[in-house]
Design an enzyme around this catalytic site. Structure first.
Site, PDB file in Angstrom:
ATOM      1  N   LYS A 156       0.881  -1.313   0.149  1.00  0.00           N
ATOM      2  CA  LYS A 156      -0.070  -0.121  -0.071  1.00  0.00           C
ATOM      3  C   LYS A 156       0.958   1.317   0.081  1.00  0.00           C
ATOM      4  O   LYS A 156       1.691   1.268   0.957  1.00  0.00           O
ATOM      5  CB  LYS A 156      -0.903  -0.062   1.173  1.00  0.00           C
ATOM      6  CG  LYS A 156      -2.004   0.822   1.112  1.00  0.00           C
ATOM      7  CD  LYS A 156      -3.035   0.466   2.214  1.00  0.00           C
ATOM      8  CE  LYS A 156      -4.387   1.704   1.998  1.00  0.00           C
ATOM      9  NZ  LYS A 156      -5.502   1.139   2.547  1.00  0.00           N
ATOM     10  N   GLU A 176     -20.103  -5.264   9.255  1.00  0.00           N
ATOM     11  CA  GLU A 176     -21.001  -4.300   9.953  1.00  0.00           C
ATOM     12  C   GLU A 176     -22.086  -5.207  10.595  1.00  0.00           C
ATOM     13  O   GLU A 176     -22.654  -4.845  11.833  1.00  0.00           O
ATOM     14  CB  GLU A 176     -21.672  -3.210   9.165  1.00  0.00           C
ATOM     15  CG  GLU A 176     -20.549  -2.070   8.976  1.00  0.00           C
ATOM     16  CD  GLU A 176     -19.699  -2.387   7.704  1.00  0.00           C
ATOM     17  OE1 GLU A 176     -19.779  -3.468   7.078  1.00  0.00           O
ATOM     18  OE2 GLU A 176     -18.548  -1.441   7.283  1.00  0.00           O
ATOM     19  N   ARG A 231     -25.577  -2.091   5.926  1.00  0.00           N
ATOM     20  CA  ARG A 231     -25.369  -3.676   5.891  1.00  0.00           C
ATOM     21  C   ARG A 231     -25.987  -4.351   6.973  1.00  0.00           C
ATOM     22  O   ARG A 231     -25.953  -5.389   7.009  1.00  0.00           O
ATOM     23  CB  ARG A 231     -23.798  -3.626   5.977  1.00  0.00           C
ATOM     24  CG  ARG A 231     -23.049  -3.343   4.612  1.00  0.00           C
ATOM     25  CD  ARG A 231     -23.223  -4.564   3.535  1.00  0.00           C
ATOM     26  NE  ARG A 231     -22.837  -4.268   2.415  1.00  0.00           N
ATOM     27  CZ  ARG A 231     -21.596  -4.614   1.908  1.00  0.00           C
ATOM     28  NH1 ARG A 231     -20.574  -4.915   2.700  1.00  0.00           N
ATOM     29  NH2 ARG A 231     -21.340  -4.125   0.719  1.00  0.00           N
TER      30      ARG A 231
HETATM   31  C1  LIG Z   1     -19.147  -1.983   3.881  1.00  0.00           C
HETATM   32  C2  LIG Z   1     -17.920  -0.704   4.071  1.00  0.00           C
HETATM   33  N1  LIG Z   1     -17.475  -0.771   5.269  1.00  0.00           N
HETATM   34  C3  LIG Z   1     -16.297   0.165   5.369  1.00  0.00           C
HETATM   35  C4  LIG Z   1     -15.820   0.597   4.378  1.00  0.00           C
HETATM   36  C5  LIG Z   1     -14.914   1.973   4.601  1.00  0.00           C
HETATM   37  N2  LIG Z   1     -13.333   1.295   3.821  1.00  0.00           N
HETATM   38  C6  LIG Z   1     -13.202   1.821   2.708  1.00  0.00           C
HETATM   39  S1  LIG Z   1     -11.684   1.013   2.043  1.00  0.00           S
HETATM   40  C7  LIG Z   1     -11.618   0.240   3.420  1.00  0.00           C
HETATM   41  C8  LIG Z   1     -10.294  -0.631   3.638  1.00  0.00           C
HETATM   42  C9  LIG Z   1     -10.320  -1.621   2.572  1.00  0.00           C
HETATM   43  O1  LIG Z   1      -9.195  -2.407   2.790  1.00  0.00           O
HETATM   44  P1  LIG Z   1      -8.790  -3.257   1.382  1.00  0.00           P
HETATM   45  O2  LIG Z   1     -10.132  -4.081   0.796  1.00  0.00           O
HETATM   46  O3  LIG Z   1      -7.584  -4.169   2.029  1.00  0.00           O
HETATM   47  O4  LIG Z   1      -8.200  -2.198   0.494  1.00  0.00           O
HETATM   48  P2  LIG Z   1      -6.763  -1.425   0.185  1.00  0.00           P
HETATM   49  O5  LIG Z   1      -7.249  -0.141   0.709  1.00  0.00           O
HETATM   50  O6  LIG Z   1      -5.716  -1.958   1.321  1.00  0.00           O
HETATM   51  O7  LIG Z   1      -6.375  -1.613  -0.966  1.00  0.00           O
HETATM   52  C10 LIG Z   1     -12.572   0.503   4.424  1.00  0.00           C
HETATM   53  C11 LIG Z   1     -12.720  -0.120   5.735  1.00  0.00           C
HETATM   54  C12 LIG Z   1     -16.333   0.553   3.119  1.00  0.00           C
HETATM   55  N3  LIG Z   1     -15.995   1.356   2.030  1.00  0.00           N
HETATM   56  N4  LIG Z   1     -17.553  -0.292   3.019  1.00  0.00           N
END
Ligand SMILES: Cc1ncc(C[n+]2csc(CCOP(=O)(O)OP(=O)(O)O)c2C)c(N)n1
Ligand SMILES: CC(=O)[C@@H](O)[C@H](O)COP(=O)(O)O
Ligand SMILES: [Mg+2]
Length: 649
Positions: free
Chosen positions: A300, A389, A417
C-alpha cells in the site's frame, strides 16, 4: 440534475506533461508497448496520482499499490466484453487512467467531475457504482452466470479484485460458497497489502500473514512430484507428511489451503509490482475452468515513500506538497477545527472511563471514527470487527444481553449493511445497544455511495428504537450518556463537518422531549439535528425581515414530542421542518404521521429535506444550499410561506 450523470463535465481539465499516459485512450493501446514502456507507464500513472492528491483529498495509498495490477489486467483481458469489478472501488484511479479518462482526471472528486469510484455513467469499463466493500465476488459471479445465460458461446471472463481488508466481509464467503457450488469460471484476485485503512485484524489477517510467506504454489499443477520438488525439508519430516496424505503435504507447502478447501484453485503468492510476473500469472489463469484465486502481494503506497511507510495517513490524505526530490512530504494541510467525530470520540472515551460495562465497536474504521485513543487506553473494551458491520451489530446484541453496554460506532451509510441485525438481534430483543452514526448526512467528495442520508428513515422503523439527532456538538455527549442509562436501543447521528455549538443553557436530555429554543408568533422552524443551528441562523435573518419565529430543536426523531410540537403547530401560521436526510420517511414524515394520529393541523407544513434521488459528489455546503438546507434557504422558504415574497439574502 443531481442524479449521477454522464458528462458534460462542468470542470475544465488542466493539461499536464506526460509521454505515454496521454496516448492511452483505450486499454488496447497497451498492446503495442514494450516492457520498458509499460514500466514507464506505471511511473507516469504514479506521478499522476501524486500530483492529484497535492491539491485535494483523494484515495491515494491504495491506488499507488495497484498500478501494475491494473496495467496487467487490461493487457491480458479485454474488458469490453470480459468483466472486471474492483471491490469497494476506492482503488479505481489507475483503471480510470487506462480507460480513457486521463484528460478529465483533473476533475476527480470535484462536483460535476469524475467520481472517485467506478461509475458506469463515465465509462463502459465501470460496471457498478460502488463504494461499499465486500460485494465484488458476488457481482462478478452474477455477471458470469448472467453472461452464460445471455451471451451463450462467447466465453466472457469474469474477474473480481478484492483487498485483504474487504475479504473478511461475510458476503465474500457467501459468494465463495456459491461459486464453488456452481463451478463457474471466476477469477478472484486477492490484493494483499496487509492493510485495510487501518492494519487488518482478526483470524483471517493472521492466516494471510502466514500465507504471504509461504512458498509459491500453483493450484493448477496437481501432481505430487511437482509438490515434492517444492519441499523445503528433507528426510523424516517429508516422509511423515507424505504418510499423512496429500492434503497434509499441501498444507505444509502453501498458504492457500483455505481457499482450496473452499473449492477454489489457489495460485500464489505473486509479486504485484512485477509486471512481467503478474502478466504471466494472469495469462496462466485466463483460460482455467472453475473458480480460481490468485494471491497477489502488493505494498500500500508503493512508489511514494511517505505513503508506503504511513499508509493509514495516506489512505485519503489531506492535500500536501512534495519537496524538490518529489518524494518527501513538505506539508500536509490538516484542519485544526474540531469535527463532530472528535466530540463523539471524546464522549465515548469518557463513557468507557466512567463505566467498565461500556464497550465500543468499529467496523474497520478506527481512524475515521477517531477512536485511536480509545483503542490505546481501553484495549479490552475496544473491538474492531473488520469490515463486518452486520456481525458487529449482532455481536453488540450478544454483549448487551450479557449485561454490557455496547456502543456501535459505524458510519451511517455502512450501517445499512446491518439492517436485519438491528431488527432481530437488537430491536426485537429490546437490548440496550447504542448506535452512533458517524458521517450522517452528505459526505462531500465520496458521493452517492457514502452520503449517510437514509438513517432518519431506516432507524425509526423498528419498535423499541429511540432515534436521536444532536442539535449541536454538546448534545453528542449528553445523548450518549442518556442512551447508556436508557433501557433499550438508541441511536444518534452526526455529520462529517466542523462542529457547531449553539450558545445557550440547554435543558437536559429527557426521553422524547424537544427543546424550544426561542418563541415567536410568526412561524415555526424545526431544525432536526445539525439543522438546528441552521434554523437559529435563519430565524436571525427573518428577524431582520420583521418576522419572529419559534425555533425548535426536536432532539428526538422517535418518539416525537407531540406534547410540545402539537400546540406549536396548531398555533403557527406555517411550519418548516429541516433535516439532512432524504425526504422519504425522515423526521418530516414522522412529524406528519404523529400529527395525523393526534388530529394536529398539517396543511401548513413544509418539509425541507434532500430529494428522493441519489446525490452526486461535491462540497457538502454547496449541495445543502441547492436544496434550501442553509440559513438563506430556510429564510426564503419561510418568507414565501409567510407570503412575504423572497428578497435577495
Ligand atoms: C461496507 C464498508 N465498510 C467500510 C468501508 C470503509 N473502507 C473503505 S476502504 C476500507 C479498507 C479496505 O481495505 P482493502 O480492501 O484491503 O483495500 P486497500 O485499501 O488495502 O487496498 C474500508 C474499511 C467501506 N467502504 N465499505
Ligand atoms: C473508501 C472508503 O469508503 C473510505 O476510504 C472513505 O472514503 C472514508 O471516508 P472518510 O474520509 O469520511 O473517513
Ligand atoms: Mg488491503
Amino acid at each position: 440534475m443531481h442524479a449521477l450523470s454522464r458528462s458534460p463535465l462542468s470542470v475544465q481539465p488542466r493539461p499536464v506533461p506526460y509521454d505515454i499516459l496521454p496516448r492511452i485512450h483505450d486499454p488496447r493501446d497497451l498492446d503495442g508497448l514494450t516492457d520498458a514502456q509499460l514500466e514507464q507507464l506505471a511511473a507516469e500513472i504514479r506521478e499522476r496520482l501524486c500530483s492529484i492528491v497535492s491539491d485535494r483529498a483523494a484515495h491515494f495509498a491504495s491506488n499507488l499499490g495497484v498500478v501494475e495490477l491494473a496495467i496487467a489486467l487490461h493487457k491480458v483481458f479485454d474488458f469490453k466484453t470480459d468483466r472486471l469489478i474492483w471491490d469497494t472501488g476506492h482503488q479505481i484511479y489507475p483503471h480510470k487512467l487506462l480507460t480513457g479518462r486521463f484528460p478529465q482526471f483533473e476533475t476527480l472528486r470535484e462536483r460535476g467531475g469524475l467520481m472517485g469510484y467506478p461509475n458506469p455513467e463515465e465509462s463502459d469499463y465501470d460496471l457498478f457504482v460502488t463504494g461499499h466493500a465486500g460485494s465484488s465476488v458476488s457481482t462478478s459471479l452474477g455477471l458470469k452466470a448472467g453472461d452464460d445465460l445471455v451471451h451463450k458461446g462467447e466465453d466472457r471472463k469474469s474477474v473480481a479484485v478484492i483487498g485483504d481488508g474487504a475479504l473478511p466481509s461475510g458476503v465474500v464467503f457467501e459468494a465463495f460458497n456459491n461459486a464453488a457450488g456452481l463451478q463457474k469460471d471466476l477469477l478472484v484476485i486477492l490484493n494483499d497489502n496487509e492493510m485495510g485503512i487501518c492494519p487488518r485484524v482478526g483470524g483471517l489477517a493472521s492466516y494471510l500473514d502466514s500465507a504471504r510467506t509461504a512458498p509459491y504454489y500453483d493450484g493448477l499443477k496437481k501432481d505430487v512430484a511437482w509438490l515434492l520438488n517444492k519441499i523445503p525439508v528433507v528426510g523424516e519430516q517429508s516422509t511423515k507428511l507424505l504418510s499423512q496424505g496429500k492434503d497434509a503435504l499441501k498444507h505444509f507447502l502453501h498458504g492457500g489451503m483455505l481457499f482450496e478447501e473452499l473449492g477454489f484453485r489457489y495460485i500464489g503468492p505473486v509479486d504485484g509490482h512485477d509486471l512481467k510476473t503478474l502478466t504471466a500469472a494472469l495469462e496462466r489463469v485466463k483460460h482455467v475452468r472453475g473458480p480460481v484465486l490468485l494471491h497477489v502481494l502488493t505494498e500500500k503506497g508503493h512508489g511514494f515513500a511517505p505513503a508506503a511507510s504511513d499508509p493509514v495517513t495516506f489512505h485519503t490524505p489531506a492535500p500536501f506538497q512534495r519537496d524538490d526530490s518529489g518524494q518527501e512530504v513538505a506539508e500536509i494541510r490538516t484542519s485544526s477545527t474540531k469535527a463532530y467525530t472528535n466530540y463523539a470520540a471524546d464522549a465515548i472515551h469518557a463513557a468507557l472511563s466512567r463505566d467498565d460495562r461500556v464497550a465500543v465497536m468499529t467496523a474497520a474504521m478506527c481512524q475515521g471514527n477517531k477512536l485511536e485513543k480509545v483503542r490505546a487506553d481501553f484495549p479490552d473494551r475496544f473491538f474492531d470487527t473488520g469490515i463486518c458491520e452486520g456481525h458487529a451489530v449482532a455481536f453488540a446484541g450478544g454483549m448487551a444481553k450479557a449485561g454490557a453496554r455496547p456502543i456501535v460506532d459505524i458510519y451511517s451509510t455502512f450501517l445499512q449493511r446491518s439492517f436485519d441485525h438491528i431488527f432481530q438481534e437488537v430491536a426485537l430483543q429490546n437490548l440496550p445497544v447504542t448506535f452512533m452514526l458517524d458521517r450522517a448526512g452528505l459526505c462531500g467528495p465520496d458521493g452517492a455511495t457514502h452520503h449517510g442520508v437514509f438513517d432518519n428513515s431506516y432507524m425509526r422503523v423498528f419498535p423499541n428504537m429511540t432515534v436521536m439527532a444532536p442539535g449541536d456538538a454538546g448534545e453528542i455527549k449528553a445523548m450518549l450518556d442518556f442512551s447508556l442509562q436508557h433501557d433499550g436501543p438508541c441511536s444518534l447521528r452526526y455529520p462529517k463537518t466542523a462542529a457547531v455549538t449553539v450558545d445557550r443553557h440547554a435543558p437536559p436530555i429527557e426521553h422524547g422531549k424537544a427543546e424550544v429554543y426561542e418563541n415567536g408568533p410568526d412561524g415555526l422552524l424545526i431544525g432536526c439535528g445539525i439543522m438546528f443551528p441552521v434554523a437559529v441562523a435563519a430565524a436571525e435573518k427573518l428577524r431582520e425581515e420583521g418576522l419572529d419565529v419559534t425555533v425548535v430543536n426536536p432532539r428526538f426523531i422517535k418518539p416525537i414530542d407531540m406534547e410540545t410540537l402539537g400546540p406549536l403547530m396548531d398555533e403557527a401560521p406555517f411550519v418548516i421542518t429541516a433535516e439532512e436526510n432524504v425526504v422519504t420517511g425522515g423526521f418530516g414524515s414522522a412529524l406528519l404521521e404523529a400529527a395525523n394520529a393526534r388530529g394536529v393541523r398539517t396543511d401548513h407544513v413544509r418539509i425541507v429535506a434532500l430529494p428522493d434521488e441519489f446525490i452526486e459528489h461535491g462540497p457538502r455546503d454547496e449541495i445543502l444550499a441547492d436544496f434550501g438546507l442553509d440559513a438563506d434557504g430556510l429564510r426564503n422558504t419561510a418568507l414565501s410561506l409567510a407570503d412575504r415574497g423572497v428578497t435577495a439574502a
